[in-house]
Enzyme design. Structure first.
Site, PDB file in Angstrom:
ATOM      1  N   GLN A   1       2.459   4.147   2.183  1.00  0.00           N
ATOM      2  CA  GLN A   1       1.024   4.036   2.129  1.00  0.00           C
ATOM      3  C   GLN A   1       0.450   5.238   1.704  1.00  0.00           C
ATOM      4  OE1 GLN A   1      -1.861   3.927   5.455  1.00  0.00           O
ATOM      5  NE2 GLN A   1      -2.071   1.776   4.983  1.00  0.00           N
ATOM      6  N   TYR A  52     -11.769   4.720   5.316  1.00  0.00           N
ATOM      7  CA  TYR A  52     -11.580   5.861   4.595  1.00  0.00           C
ATOM      8  C   TYR A  52     -11.806   5.912   3.022  1.00  0.00           C
ATOM      9  CZ  TYR A  52      -8.533   6.711   8.731  1.00  0.00           C
ATOM     10  OH  TYR A  52      -8.155   6.792   9.946  1.00  0.00           O
ATOM     11  N   ARG A  78      -3.866  -2.324   1.601  1.00  0.00           N
ATOM     12  CA  ARG A  78      -4.618  -2.623   2.538  1.00  0.00           C
ATOM     13  C   ARG A  78      -5.985  -2.579   2.464  1.00  0.00           C
ATOM     14  NH1 ARG A  78      -3.054  -0.200   8.725  1.00  0.00           N
ATOM     15  NH2 ARG A  78      -2.572  -2.229   9.614  1.00  0.00           N
ATOM     16  N   GLY A 112       2.776  -3.470  15.308  1.00  0.00           N
ATOM     17  CA  GLY A 112       2.778  -1.986  15.234  1.00  0.00           C
ATOM     18  C   GLY A 112       3.099  -1.493  16.454  1.00  0.00           C
ATOM     19  N   ARG A 113       2.041  -1.310  17.437  1.00  0.00           N
ATOM     20  CA  ARG A 113       2.192  -0.556  18.786  1.00  0.00           C
ATOM     21  C   ARG A 113       3.143  -1.327  19.635  1.00  0.00           C
ATOM     22  NH1 ARG A 113      -4.257  -0.023  18.925  1.00  0.00           N
ATOM     23  NH2 ARG A 113      -4.219   1.909  17.885  1.00  0.00           N
TER      24      ARG A 113
END
Length: 322
Positions: A106, A154, A198, A294-295
């Site tokens: 990414q 972002y 994304r 993910g987590r």
């Protein structure tokens, strides 16, 4: 007439010429604790990705890798802004390939938040060139593809945003930067090199997320990873869009499910998916193509083998999905 093949979480999935062994993706998880302020890949980081690959995940998306030293999210963020980073990143690509796990990198720039409207056109032109240079470096590293980070407030999310992008130059066309980046790196992408993005499914509304997804599909992406964008400030709760009361998972997952209805490009859903039954619900009902864990993968390193046991038990006992 052929009936549609019934799939589950552990069914293979093909993107161009690349086959994923299952529908489970490790999303970009910034491992700040494993990286120094110099931004280089460490042995600890390489080892962590190897452990994930050994765990049997279908695809890895390497954490946000900064294309400019002055565009970092945080001091200890992994970098790709010059050729000196290629060696360390290649180690990660090589170790994942050794374990037959397709891996995307990414690429990211933190941007200017609400100030995006006042950044000079020349400055944005320069960042676009830095992105392009980083695309070529990523290919040299041996990854199986690139994911553009266009979410989470972002830089590219800022440009996509109806709330923050009030520019009157060429970048006022909210998809100009993204389209230009894709167009100018098209020669890199073949049947064995994937282009993903994304996006924020709420920029700030779901309708805008759908528009962005359709536009990036037209531009030629191979994979759309739906996360959150710059929300409407009127939403004070955790949820940033209206979600039907009977939807059983997180509101960001809902964005992915809804966006999939409007595109043919494969869609990844992400956020707070922790259980096998949750991930399987999305795949078995054809709500999305891939599920990001993910987590839960960090807290339970053997998540996939655990999920297989849960899946087999549920199937053998006739257990319901949710």
């Amino acid at each position: 007439m052929r009936t549609k093949e019934k799939v589950n979480l552990f069914t293979e999935f093909k993107i161009k010429g690349i086959t994923l062994k299952n529908r489970i993706v490790l999303p970009p998880m910034v491992r700040f604790s494993l990286i120094g302020k110099d931004g280089y890949a460490t042995d600890e980081l390489v080892k962590w990705y190897e452990e994930i690959a050994l765990g049997g995940v279908g695809m890895i998306i390497l954490e946000a890798c900064c294309i400019a030293e002055n565009g970092k999210l945080r001091d200890n963020q992994i970098g790709i802004w010059d050729d000196s980073f290629i060696e360390g990143l290649t180690k990660i690509a090589d170790i994942c390939r050794k374990h037959k796990t397709p891996t995307l990198i990414q690429l990211h720039h933190a941007g200017f938040k609400e100030g995006i409207a006042t950044v000079s056109e020349k400055k944005l032109d320069g960042i676009l060139e830095e992105f392009i240079d980083s695309f070529y470096r990523a290919k040299k590293c041996g990854f199986d593809g690139i994911e553009i980070h266009g979410a989470h407030t972002y830089l590219i999310s800022q440009l996509h945003s109806k709330l923050w992008n009030k520019r009157i130059d060429k970048y006022g066309d909210r998809l100009y930067f993204t389209r230009e980046l894709i167009k100018r790196t098209k020669d890199l992408f073949d049947d064995n090199f994937i282009l993903g993005i994304r996006i924020g499914g709420n920029e700030p509304t779901l309708e805008e997320g759908i528009y962005i997804a359709k536009e990036v599909e037209k531009a030629g992406v191979d994979l759309i990873h739906v996360s959150n964008g710059i929300p409407n400030p009127s939403f004070k709760q955790d949820r940033k869009v209206e979600v039907p009361v009977d939807f059983p998972l997180d509101w960001v997952v809902y964005l992915g499910v809804e966006i999939k209805k409007h595109v043919k490009t494969p869609v990844i859903a992400v956020r707070a998916i922790k259980k096998e039954v949750e991930a399987s619900y999305l795949i078995e009902n054809d709500l999305v193509d891939l599920v990001a864990i993910g987590r839960a993968m960090i807290s339970r390193p053997h998540w996939i083998s655990w999920a297989k046991k849960k899946y087999r038990f549920r199937i053998n006992t006739g257990g319901k999905l949710l």
